[in-house]
Design a protein around this motif. Structure first.
Motif, PDB file in Angstrom:
ATOM      1  N   LEU A 146       0.858  -1.182   0.000  1.00 48.85           N
ATOM      2  CA  LEU A 146       0.000   0.000   0.000  1.00 48.85           C
ATOM      3  C   LEU A 146       0.892   1.227   0.000  1.00 48.85           C
ATOM      4  O   LEU A 146       1.613   1.496   0.964  1.00 48.85           O
ATOM      5  CB  LEU A 146      -0.911   0.007   1.228  1.00 48.85           C
ATOM      6  N   ASP A 147       0.843   1.974  -1.099  1.00 46.70           N
ATOM      7  CA  ASP A 147       1.658   3.174  -1.265  1.00 46.70           C
ATOM      8  C   ASP A 147       0.757   4.344  -1.624  1.00 46.70           C
ATOM      9  O   ASP A 147       0.256   4.433  -2.753  1.00 46.70           O
ATOM     10  CB  ASP A 147       2.721   2.960  -2.346  1.00 46.70           C
ATOM     11  N   LEU A 148       0.547   5.242  -0.653  1.00 47.74           N
ATOM     12  CA  LEU A 148      -0.240   6.454  -0.856  1.00 47.74           C
ATOM     13  C   LEU A 148       0.620   7.689  -0.608  1.00 47.74           C
ATOM     14  O   LEU A 148       0.111   8.757  -0.266  1.00 47.74           O
ATOM     15  CB  LEU A 148      -1.450   6.469   0.088  1.00 47.74           C
ATOM     16  N   SER A 149       1.903   7.549  -0.820  1.00 45.73           N
ATOM     17  CA  SER A 149       2.841   8.618  -0.479  1.00 45.73           C
ATOM     18  C   SER A 149       2.728   9.815  -1.420  1.00 45.73           C
ATOM     19  O   SER A 149       2.196   9.711  -2.516  1.00 45.73           O
ATOM     20  CB  SER A 149       4.269   8.075  -0.506  1.00 45.73           C
ATOM     21  N   TRP A 150       3.259  10.951  -0.938  1.00 41.29           N
ATOM     22  CA  TRP A 150       3.341  12.173  -1.735  1.00 41.29           C
ATOM     23  C   TRP A 150       1.967  12.606  -2.251  1.00 41.29           C
ATOM     24  O   TRP A 150       1.787  12.956  -3.408  1.00 41.29           O
ATOM     25  CB  TRP A 150       4.318  12.004  -2.910  1.00 41.29           C
ATOM     26  N   ASN A 151       0.987  12.585  -1.368  1.00 44.52           N
ATOM     27  CA  ASN A 151      -0.339  13.096  -1.667  1.00 44.52           C
ATOM     28  C   ASN A 151      -0.708  14.144  -0.620  1.00 44.52           C
ATOM     29  O   ASN A 151       0.189  14.719   0.022  1.00 44.52           O
ATOM     30  CB  ASN A 151      -1.356  11.950  -1.711  1.00 44.52           C
ATOM     31  N   ARG A 152      -1.988  14.376  -0.434  1.00 45.21           N
ATOM     32  CA  ARG A 152      -2.437  15.400   0.518  1.00 45.21           C
ATOM     33  C   ARG A 152      -3.501  14.838   1.451  1.00 45.21           C
ATOM     34  O   ARG A 152      -4.454  15.526   1.824  1.00 45.21           O
ATOM     35  CB  ARG A 152      -2.969  16.626  -0.247  1.00 45.21           C
ATOM     36  N   PHE A 153      -3.327  13.571   1.808  1.00 43.21           N
ATOM     37  CA  PHE A 153      -4.291  12.939   2.709  1.00 43.21           C
ATOM     38  C   PHE A 153      -4.232  13.593   4.095  1.00 43.21           C
ATOM     39  O   PHE A 153      -3.164  13.996   4.566  1.00 43.21           O
ATOM     40  CB  PHE A 153      -4.006  11.444   2.830  1.00 43.21           C
ATOM     41  N   THR A 154      -5.395  13.664   4.739  1.00 45.52           N
ATOM     42  CA  THR A 154      -5.499  14.235   6.078  1.00 45.52           C
ATOM     43  C   THR A 154      -6.199  13.240   7.008  1.00 45.52           C
ATOM     44  O   THR A 154      -6.545  12.133   6.607  1.00 45.52           O
ATOM     45  CB  THR A 154      -6.303  15.554   6.036  1.00 45.52           C
ATOM     46  N   GLY A 155      -6.402  13.678   8.239  1.00 46.49           N
ATOM     47  CA  GLY A 155      -7.073  12.821   9.209  1.00 46.49           C
ATOM     48  C   GLY A 155      -6.119  11.816   9.824  1.00 46.49           C
ATOM     49  O   GLY A 155      -4.900  11.882   9.646  1.00 46.49           O
ATOM     50  N   ALA A 156      -6.687  10.877  10.554  1.00 50.42           N
ATOM     51  CA  ALA A 156      -5.890   9.865  11.243  1.00 50.42           C
ATOM     52  C   ALA A 156      -5.631   8.668  10.331  1.00 50.42           C
ATOM     53  O   ALA A 156      -6.402   8.391   9.402  1.00 50.42           O
ATOM     54  CB  ALA A 156      -6.607   9.410  12.502  1.00 50.42           C
ATOM     55  N   ILE A 157      -4.538   7.975  10.602  1.00 47.74           N
ATOM     56  CA  ILE A 157      -4.274   6.707   9.902  1.00 47.74           C
ATOM     57  C   ILE A 157      -5.226   5.665  10.479  1.00 47.74           C
ATOM     58  O   ILE A 157      -5.253   5.449  11.692  1.00 47.74           O
ATOM     59  CB  ILE A 157      -2.810   6.270  10.104  1.00 47.74           C
TER      60      ILE A 157
END
Length: 284
Positions: free
Chosen positions: A41-52
């Motif tokens: 699972l690679d969601l790097s270099w984005n602008r995700f917010t909130g908790a993991i």
């Protein structure tokens, strides 16, 4: 751009989800929790917010997790310390892809590395460059299969758990640019595969371990702290008032020696006056 958060979505056979650097926003969608066969699972270099999400720790086959360079907040989910593929079992693939190129980059300054088989990906947990707070869980020591552990550039606090020495496969441990305090546990000297280590720019103090792989790490791995050791300032862990006297002398012995020296000086001065006086007396 938001990932759709439709609860009806269901990808049971999804093994790899890699969508880095796509300017994705919002939170990680809940439908992803149903993809229990995920291994990468690679969601790097984005602008995700909130908790993991806590449910990521329930992916029994997940061995590669890269959520770096986003805006995640809150504590690191403790469930990540129970990822089975990073603790008690080896990763295997029934049908590894040979016709698709996977790109891996350790950090923004490193060159891209290409793999034609995701089995060759290094087991990794990269949560760097977010806004994560709270402690580094001592239970991370359970992840004995993990090779890369990167928590750089968050706002983590507390101490470095000595149990991280149980992560016996670690090659990279980056805890730099946080608010971590305390000392560097000497137990980390037992990490014989460690090739990169950094705790730079924290609030650490005390002596730097000097055995094992620590003999190879540059000063830059420790800068921005209050550390000392063979490669930085000499340690002065004892207060000046507590320094032991030389050759085991007690304080009373030192006082006697000082008094004796003053007595010798005074006696020599009086003797000189007497000699001069007698010379002048006989000159008449």
């Amino acid at each position: 751009m938001l990932l759709p958060d439709d609860p009806s979505l269901y990808f049971e056979k999804l093994v790899v989800l890699a969508i880095p650097n796509c300017r994705l926003t919002g939170e990680i969608p809940s439908w992803l929790s149903k993809s229990t066969n995920l291994q990468v699972l690679d969601l790097s270099w984005n602008r995700f917010t909130g908790a993991i999400p806590n449910w990521i720790g329930g992916f029994t086959n997940l061995f590669y997790l890269d959520l770096s360079n986003n805006s995640f907040t809150g504590n690191i989910p403790k469930s990540l310390t129970r990822l089975q593929s990073l603790s008690i079992r080896d990763v295997s693939f029934e049908d590894p892809s040979q016709d698709f190129t996977f790109i891996y980059r350790l950090n923004e300054n490193a060159r891209n590395m290409q793999y034609t088989n995701i089995f060759r990906f290094p087991p990794m947990l990269d949560l760097s460059h977010n806004n994560l707070s709270g402690p580094i869980w001592k239970e991370f020591g359970n992840l004995k299969k993990l090779h890369i552990f990167n928590l750089n550039a968050n706002i983590l606090s507390g101490s470095i758990p000595s149990s991280l020495s149980e992560m016996t496969s670690l090659e990279v441990l980056d805890l730099s640019n946080n608010n971590i305090s305390g000392s560097i546990p000497e137990s980390l000297e037992s990490l014989t595969f460690l090739s990169k280590f950094s705790v730079a720019n924290n609030n650490l103090s005390g002596r730097i371990p000097s055995s094992g792989q620590f003999q190879l790490f540059p000063n830059s791995s420790f800068e921005g702290n209050h550390l000392c050791g063979d490669y930085l300032l000499q340690c002065q862990l004892e207060a000046p008032d507590n320094k032991p006297s030389r050759t085991g002398e007690s304080d009373s012995d030192s006082d006697i020696a000082i008094d004796f020296s003053y007595g010798m000086a005074l006696g020599f001065g009086l003797s000189l006056v007497i000699v001069v006086f007698r010379q002048q007396l006989f000159s008449f």
